[in-house]
Write a protein that holds these residues in place. Sequence first.
Motif, mmCIF file in Angstrom:
data_model
loop_
_atom_site.group_PDB
_atom_site.id
_atom_site.type_symbol
_atom_site.label_atom_id
_atom_site.label_comp_id
_atom_site.label_asym_id
_atom_site.label_seq_id
_atom_site.Cartn_x
_atom_site.Cartn_y
_atom_site.Cartn_z
ATOM 1 N N PHE A 298 0.830 -1.209 0.000
ATOM 2 C CA PHE A 298 0.000 0.000 0.000
ATOM 3 C C PHE A 298 0.861 1.254 0.000
ATOM 4 O O PHE A 298 0.472 2.286 -0.552
ATOM 5 C CB PHE A 298 -0.924 -0.002 1.225
ATOM 6 N N GLU A 299 2.025 1.168 0.614
ATOM 7 C CA GLU A 299 2.946 2.305 0.621
ATOM 8 C C GLU A 299 3.359 2.670 -0.802
ATOM 9 O O GLU A 299 3.448 3.839 -1.170
ATOM 10 C CB GLU A 299 4.176 1.992 1.471
ATOM 11 N N GLU A 300 3.584 1.658 -1.605
ATOM 12 C CA GLU A 300 3.951 1.904 -2.999
ATOM 13 C C GLU A 300 2.774 2.478 -3.779
ATOM 14 O O GLU A 300 2.944 3.372 -4.615
ATOM 15 C CB GLU A 300 4.436 0.616 -3.656
ATOM 16 N N VAL A 301 1.583 1.979 -3.536
ATOM 17 C CA VAL A 301 0.384 2.523 -4.182
ATOM 18 C C VAL A 301 0.290 4.025 -3.911
ATOM 19 O O VAL A 301 0.062 4.821 -4.829
ATOM 20 C CB VAL A 301 -0.880 1.793 -3.678
ATOM 21 N N GLU A 302 0.481 4.414 -2.667
ATOM 22 C CA GLU A 302 0.413 5.829 -2.319
ATOM 23 C C GLU A 302 1.541 6.613 -2.966
ATOM 24 O O GLU A 302 1.318 7.695 -3.535
ATOM 25 C CB GLU A 302 0.473 5.994 -0.805
ATOM 26 N N ARG A 303 2.738 6.073 -2.908
ATOM 27 C CA ARG A 303 3.902 6.786 -3.451
ATOM 28 C C ARG A 303 3.794 7.008 -4.954
ATOM 29 O O ARG A 303 4.114 8.082 -5.465
ATOM 30 C CB ARG A 303 5.164 5.991 -3.123
ATOM 31 N N GLU A 304 3.336 6.030 -5.690
ATOM 32 C CA GLU A 304 3.329 6.095 -7.146
ATOM 33 C C GLU A 304 2.078 6.741 -7.731
ATOM 34 O O GLU A 304 2.105 7.229 -8.860
ATOM 35 C CB GLU A 304 3.480 4.680 -7.733
ATOM 36 N N LEU A 305 0.974 6.756 -6.972
ATOM 37 C CA LEU A 305 -0.296 7.172 -7.568
ATOM 38 C C LEU A 305 -0.962 8.365 -6.889
ATOM 39 O O LEU A 305 -1.897 8.944 -7.456
ATOM 40 C CB LEU A 305 -1.289 5.992 -7.568
ATOM 41 N N LYS A 306 -0.512 8.752 -5.728
ATOM 42 C CA LYS A 306 -1.211 9.814 -5.003
ATOM 43 C C LYS A 306 -1.166 11.141 -5.753
ATOM 44 O O LYS A 306 -2.084 11.970 -5.657
ATOM 45 C CB LYS A 306 -0.619 9.976 -3.606
ATOM 46 N N ASP A 307 -0.118 11.363 -6.532
ATOM 47 C CA ASP A 307 0.004 12.632 -7.266
ATOM 48 C C ASP A 307 -0.823 12.665 -8.540
ATOM 49 O O ASP A 307 -0.870 13.682 -9.230
ATOM 50 C CB ASP A 307 1.471 12.898 -7.602
ATOM 51 N N LYS A 308 -1.491 11.566 -8.885
ATOM 52 C CA LYS A 308 -2.318 11.508 -10.097
ATOM 53 C C LYS A 308 -3.694 12.103 -9.765
ATOM 54 O O LYS A 308 -4.629 11.393 -9.396
ATOM 55 C CB LYS A 308 -2.453 10.065 -10.596
ATOM 56 N N GLU A 309 -3.822 13.402 -9.913
ATOM 57 C CA GLU A 309 -5.025 14.109 -9.470
ATOM 58 C C GLU A 309 -6.277 13.725 -10.250
ATOM 59 O O GLU A 309 -7.396 13.833 -9.753
ATOM 60 C CB GLU A 309 -4.797 15.619 -9.570
#
Length: 344
Positions: A292-303
């Motif tokens: 889940f940490e990777e999900v947040e790191r890689e995708l959170k900036d995709k507005e």
Amino acid sequence: MKNKEGWDGKLRMEPPKAVITNPEALEDSDYSDPEAPPVDEIDADEDLLEGEDVNVEDIDLVHCRISSIAALHLERFNKLQRLCLRQNQISRVDFPSNVAATLTELDLYDNLISHLKGLDEFQNLTSLDFSFNKLKHIKNISHLVKLTELFFVQNKISKIEGLEGLTVLRNLELGANRIREIENLETLSALEELWLGKNKITEMKNLDSLSNLRIISIQSNRLTSITGLSALPNLEEIYLSHNAITDLSGLESNTTLRILDFSNNQVTNLEHLSTLKNLEELWGSNNKLASFEEVERELKDKEKLETVYFEGNPLQLNGPAVYRNKVRLALPQVTQIDATYVRV
């Protein structure tokens, strides 16, 4: 019983020698000789178009057991533009000259056609559908220079060929055939959609000339990596499910990508997506994603990201009770997780 030579024990005397001029017929139950004279067709018992206005522009005859185009007497319709003959028993394309000259859309989906012949006079066609027939080769259509849509889904085509001249073609569907290589597309400069699902393709290549391509579907093939897409600046949707892809490298240049489907592969992480700022949908079910940490790191900036599919990954399988909440915390901008909308 058969012996080691394959003799079935029934023949008691050696048959006379014969020369077989088409041995391929023995190997293929669907074989037909393109040079053979046509099989006699039985005329329809009734005129299916009796009473139809001769000035009609559309004719739709679906599942009518039609075997003879000639029996329809189409020559009386001088303004016919769209003709749909889906789900019939047509094996030969044979149209009156006046109809061939006026038709813009011809739909022969789900018939018994094994050879592309009889299209010489169709100069104004913009849409042609030969899906679900028995074609093995693409031939005799390069003169149809006004085509914008071409469908060959579910045939027995093994090679992409015969498309030169189709410079305004926008949509090409070749799904569910026997194609092993992407080739001979160089002249299709206007192509926007390319559908190649359910073939035997091992590598995406020879696509550089398709600068207008917006959609490529290559699901259910034999890909192990993502290649050949760096020269496609307008690519918006890519469908890669049911292959053997292990990572997502190869998409860095496709910054206009909105939809990425890599479901049912062997992807272990979400690296290489940092440049894809326009992602709206990410379909990644049934892979090997675990963090889940990777999900947040890689995708959170995709507005713009609204939809994600992660079911069938260790993310979901290892903690199904908390899975959705963890995705929501990692990606607060998302409005749909798998098939379920997020409650506000």
